[in-house]
Design a protein around this motif. Structure first.
Motif, PDB file in Angstrom:
ATOM      1  N   THR A 127       0.819  -1.227   0.000  1.00  0.00           N
ATOM      2  CA  THR A 127       0.000   0.000   0.000  1.00  0.00           C
ATOM      3  C   THR A 127       0.852   1.278   0.000  1.00  0.00           C
ATOM      4  OG1 THR A 127      -0.178  -0.235   2.387  1.00  0.00           O
ATOM      5  CG2 THR A 127      -2.035  -1.041   1.094  1.00  0.00           C
ATOM      6  N   HIS A 128       2.165   1.124  -0.059  1.00  0.00           N
ATOM      7  CA  HIS A 128       3.028   2.322  -0.054  1.00  0.00           C
ATOM      8  C   HIS A 128       4.004   2.342  -1.226  1.00  0.00           C
ATOM      9  CE1 HIS A 128       1.288   2.528   3.893  1.00  0.00           C
ATOM     10  NE2 HIS A 128       1.630   3.794   3.914  1.00  0.00           N
ATOM     11  N   SER A 129       3.560   1.783  -2.355  1.00  0.00           N
ATOM     12  CA  SER A 129       4.482   1.744  -3.487  1.00  0.00           C
ATOM     13  C   SER A 129       4.527   3.078  -4.235  1.00  0.00           C
ATOM     14  CB  SER A 129       4.155   0.577  -4.417  1.00  0.00           C
ATOM     15  OG  SER A 129       2.784   0.508  -4.607  1.00  0.00           O
ATOM     16  N   TYR A 130       3.653   4.045  -3.839  1.00  0.00           N
ATOM     17  CA  TYR A 130       3.693   5.385  -4.457  1.00  0.00           C
ATOM     18  C   TYR A 130       3.788   6.459  -3.383  1.00  0.00           C
ATOM     19  CZ  TYR A 130       2.434   3.034  -8.735  1.00  0.00           C
ATOM     20  OH  TYR A 130       2.460   2.206  -9.825  1.00  0.00           O
ATOM     21  N   CYS A 131       4.470   7.534  -3.723  1.00  0.00           N
ATOM     22  CA  CYS A 131       4.615   8.660  -2.797  1.00  0.00           C
ATOM     23  C   CYS A 131       3.294   9.432  -2.740  1.00  0.00           C
ATOM     24  CB  CYS A 131       5.743   9.567  -3.293  1.00  0.00           C
ATOM     25  SG  CYS A 131       5.901  11.097  -2.356  1.00  0.00           S
ATOM     26  N   SER A 132       2.807   9.721  -1.532  1.00  0.00           N
ATOM     27  CA  SER A 132       1.524  10.418  -1.445  1.00  0.00           C
ATOM     28  C   SER A 132       1.669  11.910  -1.738  1.00  0.00           C
ATOM     29  CB  SER A 132       0.880  10.183  -0.079  1.00  0.00           C
ATOM     30  OG  SER A 132       1.804  10.469   0.937  1.00  0.00           O
ATOM     31  N   PRO A 137       6.571   6.458  -8.042  1.00  0.00           N
ATOM     32  CA  PRO A 137       6.875   5.205  -7.335  1.00  0.00           C
ATOM     33  C   PRO A 137       7.933   5.414  -6.244  1.00  0.00           C
ATOM     34  CG  PRO A 137       6.983   4.894  -9.708  1.00  0.00           C
ATOM     35  CD  PRO A 137       6.856   6.368  -9.479  1.00  0.00           C
ATOM     36  N   THR A 138       7.782   4.678  -5.146  1.00  0.00           N
ATOM     37  CA  THR A 138       8.788   4.713  -4.071  1.00  0.00           C
ATOM     38  C   THR A 138       9.692   3.492  -4.224  1.00  0.00           C
ATOM     39  OG1 THR A 138       7.257   3.540  -2.625  1.00  0.00           O
ATOM     40  CG2 THR A 138       7.334   5.934  -2.406  1.00  0.00           C
ATOM     41  N   GLN A 139      10.926   3.603  -3.717  1.00  0.00           N
ATOM     42  CA  GLN A 139      11.873   2.474  -3.787  1.00  0.00           C
ATOM     43  C   GLN A 139      12.182   1.983  -2.382  1.00  0.00           C
ATOM     44  OE1 GLN A 139      12.693   4.869  -6.451  1.00  0.00           O
ATOM     45  NE2 GLN A 139      11.659   3.307  -7.689  1.00  0.00           N
ATOM     46  N   ARG A 140      12.180   0.686  -2.223  1.00  0.00           N
ATOM     47  CA  ARG A 140      12.469   0.103  -0.910  1.00  0.00           C
ATOM     48  C   ARG A 140      13.962  -0.142  -0.738  1.00  0.00           C
ATOM     49  NH1 ARG A 140      11.268  -6.257  -0.689  1.00  0.00           N
ATOM     50  NH2 ARG A 140      13.185  -6.121   0.526  1.00  0.00           N
ATOM     51  N   ASN A 141      14.411  -0.203   0.519  1.00  0.00           N
ATOM     52  CA  ASN A 141      15.769  -0.677   0.775  1.00  0.00           C
ATOM     53  C   ASN A 141      15.730  -2.210   0.806  1.00  0.00           C
ATOM     54  OD1 ASN A 141      14.445  -0.997   3.190  1.00  0.00           O
ATOM     55  ND2 ASN A 141      16.099  -0.230   4.463  1.00  0.00           N
ATOM     56  N   GLN A 142      16.897  -2.855   0.886  1.00  0.00           N
ATOM     57  CA  GLN A 142      16.928  -4.312   0.790  1.00  0.00           C
ATOM     58  C   GLN A 142      16.156  -4.972   1.933  1.00  0.00           C
ATOM     59  OE1 GLN A 142      17.966  -6.290  -1.744  1.00  0.00           O
ATOM     60  NE2 GLN A 142      17.008  -7.890  -0.485  1.00  0.00           N
ATOM     61  N   SER A 151      12.033  11.601  -5.782  1.00  0.00           N
ATOM     62  CA  SER A 151      11.604  12.872  -6.346  1.00  0.00           C
ATOM     63  C   SER A 151      11.351  13.907  -5.231  1.00  0.00           C
ATOM     64  CB  SER A 151      10.333  12.615  -7.150  1.00  0.00           C
ATOM     65  OG  SER A 151       9.944  13.747  -7.807  1.00  0.00           O
ATOM     66  N   SER A 152      10.644  13.492  -4.171  1.00  0.00           N
ATOM     67  CA  SER A 152      10.341  14.440  -3.080  1.00  0.00           C
ATOM     68  C   SER A 152      11.348  14.343  -1.940  1.00  0.00           C
ATOM     69  CB  SER A 152       8.947  14.146  -2.507  1.00  0.00           C
ATOM     70  OG  SER A 152       8.928  12.850  -1.923  1.00  0.00           O
ATOM     71  N   GLY A 153      12.110  13.240  -1.911  1.00  0.00           N
ATOM     72  CA  GLY A 153      13.058  13.020  -0.814  1.00  0.00           C
ATOM     73  C   GLY A 153      12.386  12.497   0.448  1.00  0.00           C
ATOM     74  N   ILE A 154      11.087  12.169   0.357  1.00  0.00           N
ATOM     75  CA  ILE A 154      10.378  11.686   1.557  1.00  0.00           C
ATOM     76  C   ILE A 154      10.718  10.215   1.789  1.00  0.00           C
ATOM     77  CG2 ILE A 154       8.126  11.221   2.618  1.00  0.00           C
ATOM     78  CD1 ILE A 154       6.988  13.546   0.988  1.00  0.00           C
ATOM     79  N   THR A 155      11.035   9.880   3.053  1.00  0.00           N
ATOM     80  CA  THR A 155      11.237   8.474   3.436  1.00  0.00           C
ATOM     81  C   THR A 155      10.014   8.020   4.216  1.00  0.00           C
ATOM     82  OG1 THR A 155      13.605   8.879   3.625  1.00  0.00           O
ATOM     83  CG2 THR A 155      12.771   6.883   4.675  1.00  0.00           C
ATOM     84  N   TYR A 156       9.449   6.899   3.802  1.00  0.00           N
ATOM     85  CA  TYR A 156       8.284   6.337   4.495  1.00  0.00           C
ATOM     86  C   TYR A 156       8.713   5.134   5.324  1.00  0.00           C
ATOM     87  CZ  TYR A 156       5.490   9.154   1.300  1.00  0.00           C
ATOM     88  OH  TYR A 156       4.948  10.199   0.614  1.00  0.00           O
ATOM     89  N   TYR A 157       8.186   5.043   6.545  1.00  0.00           N
ATOM     90  CA  TYR A 157       8.462   3.903   7.432  1.00  0.00           C
ATOM     91  C   TYR A 157       7.145   3.186   7.743  1.00  0.00           C
ATOM     92  CZ  TYR A 157      12.896   6.284   8.240  1.00  0.00           C
ATOM     93  OH  TYR A 157      14.114   6.885   8.063  1.00  0.00           O
ATOM     94  N   PRO A 158       7.201   1.864   8.010  1.00  0.00           N
ATOM     95  CA  PRO A 158       5.967   1.150   8.390  1.00  0.00           C
ATOM     96  C   PRO A 158       5.346   1.798   9.632  1.00  0.00           C
ATOM     97  CG  PRO A 158       7.723  -0.404   7.919  1.00  0.00           C
ATOM     98  CD  PRO A 158       8.346   0.949   7.918  1.00  0.00           C
ATOM     99  N   GLN A 159       4.025   1.930   9.615  1.00  0.00           N
ATOM    100  CA  GLN A 159       3.350   2.623  10.717  1.00  0.00           C
ATOM    101  C   GLN A 159       2.335   1.740  11.413  1.00  0.00           C
ATOM    102  OE1 GLN A 159       1.667   5.920   8.594  1.00  0.00           O
ATOM    103  NE2 GLN A 159       3.272   7.314   9.302  1.00  0.00           N
TER     104      GLN A 159
END
Ligand SMILES: NC(=O)C1=CN([C@@H]2O[C@H](COP(=O)(O)OP(=O)(O)OC[C@H]3O[C@@H](n4cnc5c(N)ncnc54)[C@H](OP(=O)(O)O)[C@@H]3O)[C@@H](O)[C@H]2O)C=CC1
Ligand SMILES: [Mg+2]
Length: 310
Positions: A127-132, A137-142, A151-159
């Motif tokens: 549910t977080h494959s795109y930046c809100s 598209p967002t990219q995951r770490n390994q 593009s926005s520099g926003i980092t998303y973490y599981p909530q």
């Protein structure tokens, strides 16, 4: 944990790690010799072998998400295999993909935290494959512990959403309630999501007032639990008391179908029913409480033990 920060280290840990399998977020379970169910934890080499037999790219394994570390310090991962044919994986792995709600009742309590954590992480990625903010598209770490929008520099973490679950007592009895969606006969403690900015105590007081019209006199923290339904919550479990002279329940809103005071004896009987007696339609026809893997059960046990002591 370094594995979260170091992609290369995480890739290497995956090669010697273990994996839980999910198909459309349903975990794979295996039957035990005793007719029960267990959560199989596969060596990566076994999963790689399965992928090869199904003619799939070995790269698939790299989409695994880090769940944690075993007692023997082996990295544990979870993998969504929705792109593979469900029956073929079930056959090769000698298991059945089982809805998490069912798995919750079938597995041992000690296996539940791992299987729920894995599902919660996989769901979060889905549910977080795109930046809100940008829609890109967002990219995951390994490790899968974060996703970044370059593009926005926003980092998303599981909530997780904080929820208060509270067992209210009037000194002699405890208050349990049921929502229309609960299985027949099951009653649980009151629960509610924290509103933005609220403290745990404020949520507790508000939810008890809103749901059953009672004013809390005192409250005490008990413990907490990650809860995957419908999305990740952190359940903060508390005990609360109301004055015996002001224990008139006033059900409000559509959320609860019923709320009642239960005696110690009724509660003890319910706690002893591992699986409640059922009628010919297969529905429970007595009062029962959530299974031991749910924190509601723990609150009810604690209350009963406390009553027996006093
Ligand atoms: N582990 C356990 O033992 C137990 C766990 N639970 C869990 O506790 C959780 C909360 O209990 P519940 O009584 O349903 O909660 P509430 O009393 O807060 O009521 C549920 C309502 O809250 C709103 N809501 C849904 N998601 C969120 C959110 N993330 N943040 C804020 N509000 C939200 C929705 O209403 P609207 O859409 O109208 O805003 C929903 O209908 C549930 O996930 C339930 O599964 C409950 C009992 C036992
Ligand atoms: Mg509620």
């Amino acid at each position: 944990m370094n594995l979260k920060e170091d992609d290369e280290l995480c890739r290497r840990a995956l090669q010697s790690g273990t994996v839980l399998l999910y198909h459309k977020l349903s975990p794979l379970l295996q039957r035990t010799d005793r007719g029960g169910y267990k959560l199989p934890i596969f060596q990566v080499s076994v999963v790689n072998g399965m992928l090869e037999k199904l003619g799939k790219d070995a790269e698939v394994i790299n989409s695994s998400v880090l769940v944690g570390c075993s007692d023997s310090l082996l990295a544990q991962f979870c993998l969504e295999v929705a792109e593979l044919e469900q029956n073929a994986v079930e056959e090769l792995c000698q298991g059945v993909f089982t809805d998490l709600r069912k798995a919750f009742f079938l597995l041992r309590s000690s296996e539940v935290p791992l299987v729920t954590r894995g599902q919660a992480l996989l769901r979060w990625h889905q549910t977080h494959s795109y930046c809100s903010a940008t829609g890109k598209p967002t990219q995951r770490n390994q490790a899968g512990s974060q996703r970044v929008c370059h593009s926005s520099g926003i980092t998303y973490y599981p909530q997780m959403a904080p929820v208060v679950i509270v067992l209210v007592s009037d000194g002699e009895r405890c208050l349990l309630a049921r929502q229309p969606a609960f299985p027949r006969g099951m009653y649980s403690a009151l629960a509610g999501f924290c509103d933005m900015g609220e403290t745990v105590l404020e949520t507790l007081r508000r939810e008890v007032a809103e749901e059953v019209g009672l004013e809390v006199e005192s409250a005490q923290y008990s413990s907490s639990q990650h809860w995957p339904f419908p999305q990740s919550s952190l359940m903060v479990a508390c005990h609360a008391t109301v004055s015996p002279g002001s224990s008139q329940i006033n059900l409000s809103g559509a959320e609860l179908e019923d709320a009642r005071w239960f005696t110690l004896q009724e509660v003890q009987e319910a706690l002893q029913r591992n699986s409640p007696p059922r009628d010919i339609k297969g529905e429970a026809n007595v009062f029962w409480v959530p299974p031991s893997s749910a924190i509601a059960n723990q609150l009810i046990q604690e209350w009963a033990n406390q009553q027996l002591k006093s």
